[in-house]
Design an enzyme around this catalytic site. Sequence first.
Site, PDB file in Angstrom:
ATOM      1  N   LYS A 123      16.537  30.423 -12.450  1.00  0.00           N
ATOM      2  CA  LYS A 123      15.100  29.847 -12.447  1.00  0.00           C
ATOM      3  C   LYS A 123      14.922  29.303 -14.155  1.00  0.00           C
ATOM      4  O   LYS A 123      15.464  29.979 -14.844  1.00  0.00           O
ATOM      5  CB  LYS A 123      13.801  31.126 -12.428  1.00  0.00           C
ATOM      6  CG  LYS A 123      12.412  30.545 -11.855  1.00  0.00           C
ATOM      7  CD  LYS A 123      12.496  30.189 -10.548  1.00  0.00           C
ATOM      8  CE  LYS A 123      11.242  29.650 -10.048  1.00  0.00           C
ATOM      9  NZ  LYS A 123      11.183  29.484  -8.638  1.00  0.00           N
TER      10      LYS A 123
HETATM   11  P1  NAD Z   1       1.540  23.836  -7.239  1.00  0.00           P
HETATM   12  O1  NAD Z   1       1.503  23.605  -8.768  1.00  0.00           O
HETATM   13  O2  NAD Z   1       1.815  22.778  -6.398  1.00  0.00           O
HETATM   14  O3  NAD Z   1       0.320  24.611  -6.751  1.00  0.00           O
HETATM   15  C1  NAD Z   1      -0.236  25.843  -7.134  1.00  0.00           C
HETATM   16  C2  NAD Z   1      -1.705  26.181  -6.728  1.00  0.00           C
HETATM   17  O4  NAD Z   1      -2.145  27.287  -6.914  1.00  0.00           O
HETATM   18  C3  NAD Z   1      -2.770  24.887  -7.307  1.00  0.00           C
HETATM   19  O5  NAD Z   1      -3.629  24.635  -6.308  1.00  0.00           O
HETATM   20  C4  NAD Z   1      -3.449  25.726  -8.416  1.00  0.00           C
HETATM   21  O6  NAD Z   1      -4.813  25.183  -8.669  1.00  0.00           O
HETATM   22  C5  NAD Z   1      -3.609  27.066  -7.712  1.00  0.00           C
HETATM   23  N1  NAD Z   1      -3.862  28.341  -8.626  1.00  0.00           N
HETATM   24  C6  NAD Z   1      -3.111  28.633  -9.757  1.00  0.00           C
HETATM   25  N2  NAD Z   1      -3.645  29.771 -10.138  1.00  0.00           N
HETATM   26  C7  NAD Z   1      -4.616  30.177  -9.384  1.00  0.00           C
HETATM   27  C8  NAD Z   1      -5.547  31.412  -9.116  1.00  0.00           C
HETATM   28  N3  NAD Z   1      -5.717  32.057 -10.299  1.00  0.00           N
HETATM   29  N4  NAD Z   1      -6.133  31.445  -8.129  1.00  0.00           N
HETATM   30  C9  NAD Z   1      -6.542  30.328  -7.246  1.00  0.00           C
HETATM   31  N5  NAD Z   1      -5.580  29.334  -7.221  1.00  0.00           N
HETATM   32  C10 NAD Z   1      -4.754  29.221  -8.372  1.00  0.00           C
HETATM   33  O7  NAD Z   1       2.678  24.945  -6.963  1.00  0.00           O
HETATM   34  P2  NAD Z   1       3.527  25.292  -5.740  1.00  0.00           P
HETATM   35  O8  NAD Z   1       4.658  24.727  -5.859  1.00  0.00           O
HETATM   36  O9  NAD Z   1       2.406  25.133  -4.566  1.00  0.00           O
HETATM   37  O10 NAD Z   1       3.827  26.755  -6.014  1.00  0.00           O
HETATM   38  C11 NAD Z   1       2.918  27.890  -5.620  1.00  0.00           C
HETATM   39  C12 NAD Z   1       3.743  29.228  -5.583  1.00  0.00           C
HETATM   40  O11 NAD Z   1       4.658  29.218  -4.633  1.00  0.00           O
HETATM   41  C13 NAD Z   1       4.363  29.890  -6.866  1.00  0.00           C
HETATM   42  O12 NAD Z   1       4.532  31.090  -6.892  1.00  0.00           O
HETATM   43  C14 NAD Z   1       6.030  29.147  -6.720  1.00  0.00           C
HETATM   44  O13 NAD Z   1       6.802  29.935  -7.478  1.00  0.00           O
HETATM   45  C15 NAD Z   1       5.998  29.544  -5.178  1.00  0.00           C
HETATM   46  N6  NAD Z   1       6.882  28.722  -4.382  1.00  0.00           N
HETATM   47  C16 NAD Z   1       6.984  27.414  -4.374  1.00  0.00           C
HETATM   48  C17 NAD Z   1       7.738  26.712  -3.966  1.00  0.00           C
HETATM   49  C18 NAD Z   1       8.019  25.115  -3.604  1.00  0.00           C
HETATM   50  O14 NAD Z   1       8.781  24.647  -2.626  1.00  0.00           O
HETATM   51  N7  NAD Z   1       7.039  24.365  -4.245  1.00  0.00           N
HETATM   52  C19 NAD Z   1       8.906  27.367  -3.002  1.00  0.00           C
HETATM   53  C20 NAD Z   1       8.944  28.890  -3.135  1.00  0.00           C
HETATM   54  C21 NAD Z   1       7.893  29.283  -3.827  1.00  0.00           C
END
Ligand code: NAD
Length: 433
Positions: A123
């Site tokens: 990561k």
């Molecule tokens: P992103 O940046 O596209 O979206 C994150 C969302 O969470 C946004 O809408 C943001 O406003 C919201 N957010 C942040 N803090 C918040 C809070 N305290 N309360 C409510 N909403 C909140 O990110 P993403 O890619 O969707 O990733 C989200 C999670 O999923 C992370 O933990 C990431 O590690 C995990 N993840 C993502 C992927 C991927 O392919 N993008 C894969 C595996 C895991």
Amino acid sequence: MRQHIFEPTILHHEPTPIPDKQNPFESMMARFDVAAEMLELEPGLYNYLKSPTKQVIVSIPIQMDNGAIDIFEGYRVVHNDILGPSKGGIRYAPDVTLEEVKALAAWMTWKCAVMNIPFGGAKGAVKCDPSKLTQIELEKITRRYTANLLDIFGPDRDIPAPDLNTNEQIMAWIMDTYSMHMKKTETAVVTGKPLILGGSLGRREATGRGCMVVTLTAMEKLRIKPRGATVAVQGFGNVGSVAANLLHEQGCKIVSISDISASYYNVKGINISRAIEWVNKHKLLDGFTGAEKIPQETLLELECDVLVPAAREEQITVQNAPRIKAKIICEGANGPTAAAADPILVEKGVLVIPDILANAGGVTVSYFEWVQDRIGYFWTLDRINRRLERMMRQSFDAVYEAAQKYKVTLRIGAYIIAIDKVAKTLKVRGIYA
Ligand code: NAD
């Protein structure tokens, strides 16, 4: 209500102290310890698997648009590369820490092992606030971060992908910077790239799609029909908005959504297409008119069948876990549940689909992207989605079986499968000296 098959584990040694909040690496280790104990992992292997292979901190000096020089800090942690080149996203966030990146890297190792993908775990992160940076500054940070890590990255060594606040464009800059230094176009060095640069169809939706598939599989186990089942989704970014949309397409009623700016509730179900349009136009959910605004912390505690935390780590804690009413939690985010909250959810009979399984759709289609880049032949969306669904279901079934066999939660079942696989591979490879 007590859960029927999955009981809390009895430990035979002093466990790693379980923190409630703040340290995701310790939260990961608390689960690792339980699984390692059940597998009777020998101490040497235990120490090997808990220690990251590489932890790199780089300084990123950038001339900002106003002429001043700012220094940003970047991280890349390779947790383990026993199963293959390491794989893991890059996040941009002002409050990111090395401990958080270490935990996320380890989760990637376990996730790839659970999914039977030939990758290790890594990561990366840059401590910055992208909302306060111009495109030019963002590009400079990304290119300098990549240049500083040329010895780590590589299609056969370590392959980044998007994560919080990073996207296709950032992956394109990484791929271009790496390619310039290698004097050839090297598309397979990152995944989650734009299609035009060798990205894969279905990658952007893959994590949310994987969440949908495992949620439906869990519903089958609990005999909950998708049609009319109520769902609350925390986080409306890449993972949350896609999971909400696809579950809605399956007939579920999305009663609540939230992002960093606001939470919304509508007992009749939220029109997800409208919410996505709203966010595309306004960047944040705040001001959305299709539902009633509720306090942020309420979403997690709503009466619903399924809760999808898809925002950040450590959202479900010992404080709010007793008030959670969902029957299924699908962990779209990495580490949304504090280790100390696990036993409370077990006691309440909540079926938790753990992050290392629930959100593994992203790395699965990243793997497909890497394969396609290397063979130079691109698959149809239909083939990608079918293969993704098959792999998600197979892994869910394997985790469910392990959980039944060892009488543990799905989370510990997933860790058991992953640790066993990496430990066995390590034993066969041996320790190079
Ligand atoms: P992103 O940046 O596209 O979206 C994150 C969302 O969470 C946004 O809408 C943001 O406003 C919201 N957010 C942040 N803090 C918040 C809070 N305290 N309360 C409510 N909403 C909140 O990110 P993403 O890619 O969707 O990733 C989200 C999670 O999923 C992370 O933990 C990431 O590690 C995990 N993840 C993502 C992927 C991927 O392919 N993008 C894969 C595996 C895991």
